[in-house]
Design a protein around this motif. Structure first.
Motif, PDB file in Angstrom:
ATOM      1  N   GLY A 276       0.480  -1.168  -0.019  1.00 44.67           N
ATOM      2  CA  GLY A 276       0.286  -0.206  -0.037  1.00 44.67           C
ATOM      3  C   GLY A 276       0.893   1.302  -0.443  1.00 44.67           C
ATOM      4  O   GLY A 276       0.335   2.104  -0.410  1.00 44.67           O
ATOM      5  N   ALA A 277       2.191   1.669   0.560  1.00 41.61           N
ATOM      6  CA  ALA A 277       2.778   2.369   1.281  1.00 41.61           C
ATOM      7  C   ALA A 277       3.225   2.794  -0.484  1.00 41.61           C
ATOM      8  O   ALA A 277       3.760   3.675  -1.249  1.00 41.61           O
ATOM      9  CB  ALA A 277       3.670   2.175   1.872  1.00 41.61           C
ATOM     10  N   THR A 278       3.575   1.331  -0.894  1.00 39.63           N
ATOM     11  CA  THR A 278       4.826   1.653  -2.361  1.00 39.63           C
ATOM     12  C   THR A 278       3.644   2.084  -3.503  1.00 39.63           C
ATOM     13  O   THR A 278       4.411   3.155  -4.459  1.00 39.63           O
ATOM     14  CB  THR A 278       5.140  -0.120  -2.444  1.00 39.63           C
ATOM     15  N   VAL A 279       2.427   1.670  -3.474  1.00 45.22           N
ATOM     16  CA  VAL A 279       0.980   2.135  -4.625  1.00 45.22           C
ATOM     17  C   VAL A 279       1.405   4.399  -4.321  1.00 45.22           C
ATOM     18  O   VAL A 279       1.211   4.826  -4.743  1.00 45.22           O
ATOM     19  CB  VAL A 279       0.369   1.621  -3.771  1.00 45.22           C
ATOM     20  N   GLY A 280       1.204   4.241  -3.038  1.00 47.02           N
ATOM     21  CA  GLY A 280       1.351   5.749  -2.786  1.00 47.02           C
ATOM     22  C   GLY A 280       2.470   6.687  -3.098  1.00 47.02           C
ATOM     23  O   GLY A 280       2.379   7.760  -3.518  1.00 47.02           O
ATOM     24  N   ALA A 281       3.842   6.001  -2.632  1.00 44.25           N
ATOM     25  CA  ALA A 281       4.744   6.490  -3.084  1.00 44.25           C
ATOM     26  C   ALA A 281       5.242   6.697  -4.628  1.00 44.25           C
ATOM     27  O   ALA A 281       5.290   7.867  -5.070  1.00 44.25           O
ATOM     28  CB  ALA A 281       5.943   6.126  -2.645  1.00 44.25           C
ATOM     29  N   VAL A 282       5.238   5.676  -5.735  1.00 46.96           N
ATOM     30  CA  VAL A 282       5.589   5.215  -6.399  1.00 46.96           C
ATOM     31  C   VAL A 282       3.835   6.364  -7.631  1.00 46.96           C
ATOM     32  O   VAL A 282       4.503   6.928  -8.681  1.00 46.96           O
ATOM     33  CB  VAL A 282       5.173   3.965  -7.405  1.00 46.96           C
ATOM     34  N   MET A 283       2.364   5.854  -6.964  1.00 50.37           N
ATOM     35  CA  MET A 283       1.871   6.381  -7.920  1.00 50.37           C
ATOM     36  C   MET A 283       0.930   7.894  -7.556  1.00 50.37           C
ATOM     37  O   MET A 283      -0.476   8.019  -6.962  1.00 50.37           O
ATOM     38  CB  MET A 283       0.248   5.890  -8.199  1.00 50.37           C
ATOM     39  N   SER A 284       1.848   8.746  -6.196  1.00 52.12           N
ATOM     40  CA  SER A 284       1.269   9.558  -6.027  1.00 52.12           C
ATOM     41  C   SER A 284       0.251  11.239  -6.826  1.00 52.12           C
ATOM     42  O   SER A 284       0.290  11.668  -5.988  1.00 52.12           O
ATOM     43  CB  SER A 284       2.709  10.311  -4.577  1.00 52.12           C
ATOM     44  N   ASP A 285       0.937  11.278  -8.126  1.00 52.94           N
ATOM     45  CA  ASP A 285       0.232  12.245  -8.590  1.00 52.94           C
ATOM     46  C   ASP A 285      -1.507  11.287  -8.854  1.00 52.94           C
ATOM     47  O   ASP A 285      -1.932  11.902  -9.805  1.00 52.94           O
ATOM     48  CB  ASP A 285       0.652  12.264  -9.740  1.00 52.94           C
ATOM     49  N   SER A 286      -1.574  10.424  -8.627  1.00 49.15           N
ATOM     50  CA  SER A 286      -3.200  10.009  -9.068  1.00 49.15           C
ATOM     51  C   SER A 286      -3.139  10.196  -7.725  1.00 49.15           C
ATOM     52  O   SER A 286      -3.380   9.430  -6.466  1.00 49.15           O
ATOM     53  CB  SER A 286      -3.184   8.097  -9.098  1.00 49.15           C
ATOM     54  N   PHE A 287      -4.701  10.909  -7.440  1.00 53.99           N
ATOM     55  CA  PHE A 287      -5.684  11.013  -6.511  1.00 53.99           C
ATOM     56  C   PHE A 287      -5.816   9.960  -6.043  1.00 53.99           C
ATOM     57  O   PHE A 287      -6.222   9.366  -4.624  1.00 53.99           O
ATOM     58  CB  PHE A 287      -6.966  11.714  -6.207  1.00 53.99           C
ATOM     59  N   VAL A 288      -6.480   8.786  -7.053  1.00 49.71           N
ATOM     60  CA  VAL A 288      -7.692   7.708  -6.829  1.00 49.71           C
ATOM     61  C   VAL A 288      -6.614   6.241  -5.812  1.00 49.71           C
ATOM     62  O   VAL A 288      -6.692   5.338  -5.236  1.00 49.71           O
ATOM     63  CB  VAL A 288      -7.780   6.969  -8.035  1.00 49.71           C
ATOM     64  N   ALA A 289      -4.852   6.812  -6.488  1.00 47.93           N
ATOM     65  CA  ALA A 289      -4.154   5.671  -6.010  1.00 47.93           C
ATOM     66  C   ALA A 289      -3.994   5.739  -4.774  1.00 47.93           C
ATOM     67  O   ALA A 289      -3.495   5.501  -4.093  1.00 47.93           O
ATOM     68  CB  ALA A 289      -2.864   5.800  -6.978  1.00 47.93           C
ATOM     69  N   LEU A 290      -3.793   7.173  -4.369  1.00 48.53           N
ATOM     70  CA  LEU A 290      -3.935   7.981  -3.251  1.00 48.53           C
ATOM     71  C   LEU A 290      -4.434   7.415  -2.367  1.00 48.53           C
ATOM     72  O   LEU A 290      -4.224   6.975  -1.079  1.00 48.53           O
ATOM     73  CB  LEU A 290      -4.248   9.225  -2.631  1.00 48.53           C
ATOM     74  N   LEU A 291      -5.919   7.261  -2.487  1.00 50.43           N
ATOM     75  CA  LEU A 291      -6.804   6.770  -1.790  1.00 50.43           C
ATOM     76  C   LEU A 291      -7.066   4.819  -1.938  1.00 50.43           C
ATOM     77  O   LEU A 291      -7.360   4.474  -0.315  1.00 50.43           O
ATOM     78  CB  LEU A 291      -8.394   7.431  -2.518  1.00 50.43           C
ATOM     79  N   VAL A 292      -6.758   4.303  -2.556  1.00 54.52           N
ATOM     80  CA  VAL A 292      -6.250   3.050  -2.593  1.00 54.52           C
ATOM     81  C   VAL A 292      -5.499   3.203  -1.783  1.00 54.52           C
ATOM     82  O   VAL A 292      -5.096   1.760  -0.351  1.00 54.52           O
ATOM     83  CB  VAL A 292      -5.750   2.585  -3.835  1.00 54.52           C
ATOM     84  N   ALA A 293      -4.095   3.618  -1.674  1.00 47.63           N
ATOM     85  CA  ALA A 293      -2.866   3.419  -0.821  1.00 47.63           C
ATOM     86  C   ALA A 293      -3.415   4.084   0.653  1.00 47.63           C
ATOM     87  O   ALA A 293      -2.884   2.630   1.448  1.00 47.63           O
ATOM     88  CB  ALA A 293      -1.738   3.964  -1.170  1.00 47.63           C
ATOM     89  N   ALA A 294      -4.007   4.800   0.750  1.00 51.07           N
ATOM     90  CA  ALA A 294      -4.383   5.102   2.218  1.00 51.07           C
ATOM     91  C   ALA A 294      -4.894   3.856   2.950  1.00 51.07           C
ATOM     92  O   ALA A 294      -5.179   4.107   4.167  1.00 51.07           O
ATOM     93  CB  ALA A 294      -5.039   6.061   2.214  1.00 51.07           C
ATOM     94  N   ALA A 295      -6.312   3.589   2.583  1.00 46.71           N
ATOM     95  CA  ALA A 295      -6.789   2.377   2.395  1.00 46.71           C
ATOM     96  C   ALA A 295      -5.977   2.087   2.749  1.00 46.71           C
ATOM     97  O   ALA A 295      -6.628   0.214   3.996  1.00 46.71           O
ATOM     98  CB  ALA A 295      -8.079   1.892   1.655  1.00 46.71           C
ATOM     99  N   ILE A 296      -5.354   0.690   2.329  1.00 44.43           N
ATOM    100  CA  ILE A 296      -4.299  -0.668   2.474  1.00 44.43           C
ATOM    101  C   ILE A 296      -3.398  -0.338   3.349  1.00 44.43           C
ATOM    102  O   ILE A 296      -3.277  -1.206   4.380  1.00 44.43           O
ATOM    103  CB  ILE A 296      -3.327  -1.122   1.373  1.00 44.43           C
ATOM    104  N   ILE A 297      -2.897   0.954   4.225  1.00 43.29           N
ATOM    105  CA  ILE A 297      -1.990   1.089   4.639  1.00 43.29           C
ATOM    106  C   ILE A 297      -3.330   1.441   5.925  1.00 43.29           C
ATOM    107  O   ILE A 297      -2.735   0.805   6.847  1.00 43.29           O
ATOM    108  CB  ILE A 297      -1.573   2.357   4.824  1.00 43.29           C
ATOM    109  N   GLY A 298      -4.407   1.654   5.783  1.00 45.42           N
ATOM    110  CA  GLY A 298      -5.203   2.093   7.360  1.00 45.42           C
ATOM    111  C   GLY A 298      -5.510   0.399   7.786  1.00 45.42           C
ATOM    112  O   GLY A 298      -5.276   0.883   8.664  1.00 45.42           O
ATOM    113  N   GLY A 299      -6.382  -0.446   6.692  1.00 46.12           N
ATOM    114  CA  GLY A 299      -6.581  -0.980   6.918  1.00 46.12           C
ATOM    115  C   GLY A 299      -6.001  -2.604   7.192  1.00 46.12           C
ATOM    116  O   GLY A 299      -6.044  -3.540   7.833  1.00 46.12           O
ATOM    117  N   THR A 300      -4.299  -2.499   6.939  1.00 44.69           N
ATOM    118  CA  THR A 300      -3.020  -3.458   7.673  1.00 44.69           C
ATOM    119  C   THR A 300      -2.590  -3.128   8.204  1.00 44.69           C
ATOM    120  O   THR A 300      -2.613  -3.232   9.778  1.00 44.69           O
ATOM    121  CB  THR A 300      -2.337  -3.395   6.888  1.00 44.69           C
TER     122      THR A 300
END
Length: 421
Positions: A276-300
């Motif tokens: 999840g954190a890697t998705v946020g770091a690599v795809m930080s230009d995409s807001f949808v990717a940021l939401l997915v990353a945040a949900a995975i990080i929070g959910g774990t």
């Protein structure tokens, strides 16, 4: 469940309103800091200061309660919280904010100790697990609701600071006017850090790492959002995604926790957090990717806290639960204090995406250390382990001990059932 709610609704409502107030100020300061021209590094100290106060409050609040009682401590600390919330926009200075955050962290910690001891006193062994789940649900719902308030006012004005101040003031009315009896408050001999290390190396290291992980979510997510150029609505949704993920994933991870070696599950969940954190770091230009990353990080990361507590509890005797709970909260607090400062410095040096790379680093360490400990200590059988108790990383030692009691009690019940068969 209905009987539990009818007996504790005033306390739970008050806690939810408190969490709304706390959730608003955490995110709002990250946005207002940029408007006032504070640097990312200055804001990292502001955010870290809350956990300094929280750690101090968890140590001092029990003694305050023993001296003057629950009601006076609750009312006094609540008054300070309301005052500090309206102080922020009045004095726009980062170092004044640091002092204010220390004070408000201390007060929130003391309020949680008071409220959680009341909740613990109002439940029975039969509904203790439901009470813990309901308590955590109310906390997370309060924080999610707080993010929605950000879009109703201008963060450069006063209204968004006045609203949480009012909510916090109102939160004490249903609790203080409730007919619930004031609980007794005992004292426990503190556990030394080396003793906690001897109980569970993985619990010690994991709780410390999660302190940094959670403080980055709770304290620096809005700062990241402003640095990344997100709108206020987007920041609100981004912060909410962490807690929505936590709410959704607690039940399935808890179910797995009671059916397999917890260290294996900690390893898997930590690895998912890395993803999840890697998705946020690599795809930080995409807001949808940021939401997915945040949900995975929070959910774990949030269920990981409960997992590590359950794992540590499997190695603790009932007579040491109170001392262990205080030591775990202290170690978690040390990690939480360092998390925002390190994250802020790295974001200043390498850019906003460093926010996620800090989380990647912390969870990689968690994976590696968990794998290492699996080679050093035999796993406790599922039948001998205690139950999983959902609990928030923002909880005080009272709630941690509350969870430990439930964990051991449910584990004993499962063992008795197995023996009967």
């Amino acid at each position: 469940m209905g009987q539990l709610i009818s007996g504790s609704w005033a306390l739970l409502l008050g806690i939810m309103l408190l969490m709304v107030g706390n959730g608003v100020q955490g995110t709002l300061l990250g946005i207002r800091g940029q408007i006032e021209g504070f640097s990312t590094y200055e804001m990292s100290f502001v955010m870290s200061a809350y956990f300094v106060g929280f750690l101090g409050g968890s140590k001092m609040a029990p003694e305050m309660i023993r001296r003057v009682g629950h009601v006076r401590v609750f009312a006094a600390l609540g008054s300070f919280i309301s005052a500090v919330l309206v102080l922020y926009p009045t004095v726009a200075n980062p170092w004044v904010w640091v002092l204010a955050r220390i004070l408000i962290g201390f007060c929130f910690s003391g309020v949680y100790v008071t409220a959680e001891s009341w909740l613990n006193n109002s439940v029975t062994n039969e509904n203790r697990g439901k009470a813990l789940s309901l308590y955590m649900f109310v906390q997370i719902v309060g924080i999610i609701a707080a993010q929605a308030l950000l879009v109703v006012g201008d963060p450069s004005g006063y209204v968004l600071f006045v609203i949480p101040s009012i909510l916090v003031s109102i939160s004490f009315a249903p609790i203080l006017l409730s007919v619930s009896p004031t609980p007794a408050f005992g004292s426990a001999k503190p556990m030394k850090m080396r003793d906690l290390w001897g109980v569970s190396n993985l619990g010690f290291v994991g709780i410390f790492l999660l302190g940094g992980m959670f403080s980055a979510q709770f304290g620096m997510s809005a700062v990241f959002g402003t640095e990344a150029g997100l709108s206020i609505t987007q920041i609100s949704l981004f912060v909410s995604a962490f807690y929505v993920g936590a709410l959704v994933c607690q039940i399935p991870i808890g179910w797995l926790s009671d059916r397999m070696d917890r260290r294996q599950l900690i390893l898997v969940v930590s690895a998912l957090a890395v993803v999840g954190a890697t998705v946020g770091a690599v795809m930080s230009d995409s807001f949808v990717a940021l939401l997915v990353a945040a949900a995975i990080i929070g959910g774990t990361s949030n269920p990981l806290y409960s997992l590590l507590l359950a794992h540590t509890n499997d190695h603790v005797g009932q007579e040491d639960m109170a001392a262990t709970s205080g030591a775990l909260v202290f170690v978690n607090g040390l990690g939480a204090i360092s998390g925002p400062v390190v994250t802020g410095w790295l974001m200043t040096t390498f850019g906003a995406s460093a926010y996620f790379y800090v989380m990647v680093f912390l969870m990689v360490i968690m994976c590696l250390y968990t794998a290492h400990r699996m080679t050093k200590r035999e796993a406790i059988s599922v039948e001998e382990s205690g139950g999983y108790a959902p609990i928030s990383p923002t909880s005080s030692p009272v709630a941690v001990e509350f969870a430990q009691e439930y964990s051991q009690m449910s584990g004993n019940e499962d063992e008795d059932t197995a023996n009967e068969r």
